[in-house]
Design an enzyme around this catalytic site. Structure first.
Site, mmCIF file in Angstrom:
data_model
loop_
_atom_site.group_PDB
_atom_site.id
_atom_site.type_symbol
_atom_site.label_atom_id
_atom_site.label_comp_id
_atom_site.label_asym_id
_atom_site.label_seq_id
_atom_site.Cartn_x
_atom_site.Cartn_y
_atom_site.Cartn_z
ATOM 1 N N VAL A 108 -4.366 3.838 -13.731
ATOM 2 C CA VAL A 108 -3.359 4.353 -12.804
ATOM 3 C C VAL A 108 -3.657 3.877 -11.381
ATOM 4 O O VAL A 108 -2.745 3.480 -10.643
ATOM 5 C CB VAL A 108 -3.298 5.896 -12.856
ATOM 6 C CG1 VAL A 108 -2.434 6.450 -11.736
ATOM 7 C CG2 VAL A 108 -2.763 6.362 -14.207
ATOM 8 N N SER A 142 -2.439 0.334 -10.888
ATOM 9 C CA SER A 142 -0.979 0.280 -10.757
ATOM 10 C C SER A 142 -0.536 0.804 -9.398
ATOM 11 O O SER A 142 0.334 0.210 -8.754
ATOM 12 C CB SER A 142 -0.307 1.065 -11.880
ATOM 13 O OG SER A 142 -0.430 2.460 -11.683
ATOM 14 N N GLU A 143 -1.131 1.872 -8.929
ATOM 15 C CA GLU A 143 -0.714 2.450 -7.646
ATOM 16 C C GLU A 143 -1.007 1.511 -6.475
ATOM 17 O O GLU A 143 -0.211 1.401 -5.554
ATOM 18 C CB GLU A 143 -1.384 3.812 -7.430
ATOM 19 C CG GLU A 143 -0.760 4.928 -8.240
ATOM 20 C CD GLU A 143 0.715 5.125 -7.927
ATOM 21 O OE1 GLU A 143 1.078 5.273 -6.752
ATOM 22 O OE2 GLU A 143 1.529 5.110 -8.879
ATOM 23 N N ILE A 144 -2.139 0.819 -6.531
ATOM 24 C CA ILE A 144 -2.442 -0.135 -5.462
ATOM 25 C C ILE A 144 -1.434 -1.282 -5.494
ATOM 26 O O ILE A 144 -0.903 -1.701 -4.460
ATOM 27 C CB ILE A 144 -3.876 -0.684 -5.592
ATOM 28 C CG1 ILE A 144 -4.911 0.440 -5.531
ATOM 29 C CG2 ILE A 144 -4.157 -1.724 -4.511
ATOM 30 C CD1 ILE A 144 -5.003 1.163 -4.212
ATOM 31 N N SER A 183 -1.407 10.411 -5.415
ATOM 32 C CA SER A 183 -0.602 9.893 -6.530
ATOM 33 C C SER A 183 -1.451 9.601 -7.770
ATOM 34 O O SER A 183 -0.976 9.745 -8.891
ATOM 35 C CB SER A 183 0.174 8.647 -6.098
ATOM 36 O OG SER A 183 -0.690 7.538 -5.930
#
Length: 283
Positions: free
Chosen positions: A43, A46-48, A134
């Site tokens: 996760v 993906s968030e970066i 997040s």
DNA sequence: ATCCGGCCGT
DNA sequence: ACGGCCGGAT
């Protein structure tokens, strides 16, 4: 008595918004590979990546990345060159360097496990107020609110929040509209509602920061220099840089300095007259 | 030719 | 609080 009563969202407004956004998500919600996992490292990656690129364009790079660096250890041990190569095309390359630095800290400080506490995540490079929340939202379904510009735009458009409201107001609103126990679903729904339905173009609600033209900007030269160094493992001299890119109006010395400060490149050899990807030729 | 976006250093 | 950082989409 320090409660902020000034920005209380009425109950019926909360219910209306939740119905609208969750209803849209049930009908139009997107499926992404990072929505199929609860692994915090996955996760985090993906968030970066999603910080700076539209989701559809992230998909193939995310999959290649996870295949190559499936866990913090594999990323921590990789040469920066291969990290930047896998990142290239996504933009804002210093984030790839920060993501690797974060992976190294996860290994050295957190026993190789990405922490689930926002306060701890916040201490990692490249992870700020939005991302520190997040990651546990999407990985652990943690009941806290987070606000990006998509979410901000929804609040401005649907709840009449002032477009110049400071972040603390937006976070206070976000806390009040969060349906407890459904944090992951709710934030996914907000993202899709903002990205597909309430687009910036459609609403005319501008994001807060603008930027100058890209072509021949300092950022453009950074991209060109990095591209050259990725394609040519032997590095280049400062004279090479001047010869290839010196026709522009910018101070190449300052550009090189910025890339050095960001940990992307290093000077070496011949009285520090050469540059290369940081860590190249380490064995 | 303009739009999009979170983090970081100053 | 503000400006710099990227490249693809439209």
């Amino acid at each position: 008595m320090s409660a902020e009563q000034a920005y209380c969202v009425p109950c019926h407004e909360v219910a209306k918004l939740q119905e609208k956004v969750l209803g849209f998500y049930r009908e139009h919600g997107r499926v992404f590979p990072w929505r199929q996992t609860t692994d915090r490292y996955t996760v985090m990656v993906s968030e970066i990546m999603l910080q700076q690129t539209q989701a559809e364009r992230v998909v193939p790079r995310f999959e290649a990345w996870i295949k190559c660096f499936p866990d913090p250890v594999s990323l921590a041990e990789a040469p920066l060159r291969s990290v930047l190569k896998l990142w290239s095309g996504l933009g804002y390359n210093s984030r790839a360097e920060r993501l690797q630095r974060s992976a190294r800290l996860v290994v050295s400080e957190f026993c190789g496990v990405v922490p689930g506490d926002p306060a701890l995540l916040r201490t990692l490079p490249g992870i700020g107020p939005y991302t520190s929340r997040s990651i546990p939202v999407f990985a652990d379904n943690l009941d806290i609110a987070t606000v990006d510009t998509n979410i901000r735009r929804i609040f401005v458009h649907e709840l009449g929040i002032n477009a110049s409201a400071p972040d603390r107001v937006l976070y206070a609103v976000a806390e009040q509209v969060l349906p407890r126990g459904r944090s992951r679903e709710w934030h996914n729904a907000l993202m899709d509602y903002g990205a597909l339905h309430l687009t910036a173009r459609k609403t005319g609600i501008a994001s807060r920061s603008r930027q100058s033209t890209f072509l021949h900007s300092p950022r453009w030269y950074r991209g060109r220099i990095l591209r050259y160094l990725l394609d040519n493992g032997q590095g280049m001299t400062l004279e090479d840089v001047e010869e290839r890119y010196g026709q522009g109006p910018h101070d190449l010395g300052k550009i090189i300095e910025g890339m050095e400060r960001d940990g992307i490149i290093e000077r070496y050899g011949d009285g520090e007259r050469r540059i290369r990807i940081r860590g190249d030729n380490d064995h």
